[in-house]
Enzyme design. Structure first.
Site, PDB file in Angstrom:
ATOM      1  N   SER A 237      93.017 148.249  -9.655  1.00  0.00           N
ATOM      2  CA  SER A 237      93.781 148.985  -8.654  1.00  0.00           C
ATOM      3  C   SER A 237      94.231 148.004  -7.580  1.00  0.00           C
ATOM      4  O   SER A 237      93.623 146.940  -7.408  1.00  0.00           O
ATOM      5  CB  SER A 237      92.904 150.067  -8.015  1.00  0.00           C
ATOM      6  OG  SER A 237      93.523 150.663  -6.892  1.00  0.00           O
TER       7      SER A 237
ATOM      8  N   TYR B 293      85.097 153.048  -4.142  1.00  0.00           N
ATOM      9  CA  TYR B 293      86.136 152.824  -5.157  1.00  0.00           C
ATOM     10  C   TYR B 293      86.689 151.407  -5.045  1.00  0.00           C
ATOM     11  O   TYR B 293      86.843 150.702  -6.054  1.00  0.00           O
ATOM     12  CB  TYR B 293      87.250 153.851  -4.967  1.00  0.00           C
ATOM     13  CG  TYR B 293      88.411 153.735  -5.923  1.00  0.00           C
ATOM     14  CD1 TYR B 293      88.324 154.253  -7.209  1.00  0.00           C
ATOM     15  CD2 TYR B 293      89.606 153.128  -5.540  1.00  0.00           C
ATOM     16  CE1 TYR B 293      89.395 154.166  -8.089  1.00  0.00           C
ATOM     17  CE2 TYR B 293      90.672 153.035  -6.412  1.00  0.00           C
ATOM     18  CZ  TYR B 293      90.558 153.552  -7.680  1.00  0.00           C
ATOM     19  OH  TYR B 293      91.619 153.455  -8.550  1.00  0.00           O
TER      20      TYR B 293
ATOM     21  N   LYS C  78      86.575 148.479  -8.003  1.00  0.00           N
ATOM     22  CA  LYS C  78      87.772 147.867  -8.569  1.00  0.00           C
ATOM     23  C   LYS C  78      87.829 146.371  -8.272  1.00  0.00           C
ATOM     24  O   LYS C  78      88.323 145.583  -9.100  1.00  0.00           O
ATOM     25  CB  LYS C  78      89.016 148.575  -8.043  1.00  0.00           C
ATOM     26  CG  LYS C  78      89.126 150.029  -8.504  1.00  0.00           C
ATOM     27  CD  LYS C  78      89.145 150.145 -10.024  1.00  0.00           C
ATOM     28  CE  LYS C  78      89.429 151.548 -10.492  1.00  0.00           C
ATOM     29  NZ  LYS C  78      89.530 151.663 -11.959  1.00  0.00           N
TER      30      LYS C  78
END
Length: 250
Positions: free
Chosen positions: A140, A153, A157
């Protein structure tokens, strides 16, 4: 760079029942690839596999045995494996303050990071048996910049990108290319609950088709250990990391 020729090739796609995974499966099938869709969404995954003349395997990427079984299904069904698209991912749903939830934290790590680790571990022998191939992990833009809206998150990533950058040069000599796909906010279910805010603030949302184009560009290329940014209005390409300071000799 020669366009990726999918004739006779086999691709495993985790998170393949929906969103980016499903769109990539359709594109690869159009290039002659036999897709193996690995997902926990059995209804949509099975329907798409039937549509694309592929195979569906129920797979919880948090379980290494499920990843091994998905690779085995690809080999048993179609004779081998050429591409592993390790794409399954979720937002965390928690922060590290009063909203911290250990179960949500472990779920996010299990899907976003462990799923890539287990998927790569399972795929490497099968790719090696074909004389080479591709592993593409969905990371991401959250891996390349700060993500105060979801620190867990972002950390997951960033770890995926670090892993890919290490595996790329490690396996390139045997013809196995490992790269990462780093889209910004794409129009998929992971944006549920956030899409309205993005539109209110005028932040552009990526069309899934743009992410698919970047994925295909990775397959068409010859790089390894790269993290390809995909943001609205820009041509996708490998992010240029600055070199770290080396030791100073005295």
């Amino acid at each position: 760079m020669a366009p990726f020729d999918g004739t006779g090739k086999v691709a495993l796609i985790t998170g393949g029942a929906n969103g980016i995974g499903a769109a990539v499966a359709r594109r690869l099938a159009g290039r002659g690839v036999r897709p193996v869709l690995a997902d926990v969404d059995e209804e949509r995954g099975a329907a798409l596999a039937e549509e694309l003349d592929g195979r569906f395997v129920r797979c919880d990427v948090r379980d290494p045995a499920d990843s091994a079984a998905a690779v085995a299904a690809a080999v048993e069904s179609f004779g081998g494996l050429d591409v592993a698209f390790l794409n399954a991912g979720v937002s965390s749903g928690c922060g590290l303050d009063a909203d911290f939830d250990p179960e949500l934290y472990r779920r996010a790590i299990g899907i976003n990071l462990d799923g890539v680790v287990y998927g790569a571990h399972a795929a490497l022998p099968a790719l090696r048996a074909r004389g080479g191939g591709d592993i593409v992990a969905t990371a991401s833009m959250a891996a390349l910049t700060s993500t105060p809206f979801d620190p867990v998150y972002g950390a997951n990533k960033a770890a995926v990108v670090g892993l890919v950058r290490a595996l790329g040069p490690l396996h390139a000599p045997e013809g196995i290319r490992v790269n990462a796909l780093c889209p910004s906010f794409a129009d998929t279910a992971i944006l549920d609950g956030l899409k309205g805010h993005l539109r209110e603030t005028g932040f552009p949302i990526l069309e899934v088709a743009e992410v698919v184009e970047a994925f295909m560009a990775i397959l068409d290329g010859d790089g390894a250990g790269e993290a390809w940014f995909v943001v609205p209005g820009r041509e996708p390409g490998p992010f240029a990391f600055r070199g770290v300071p080396g030791p100073r000799r005295t």
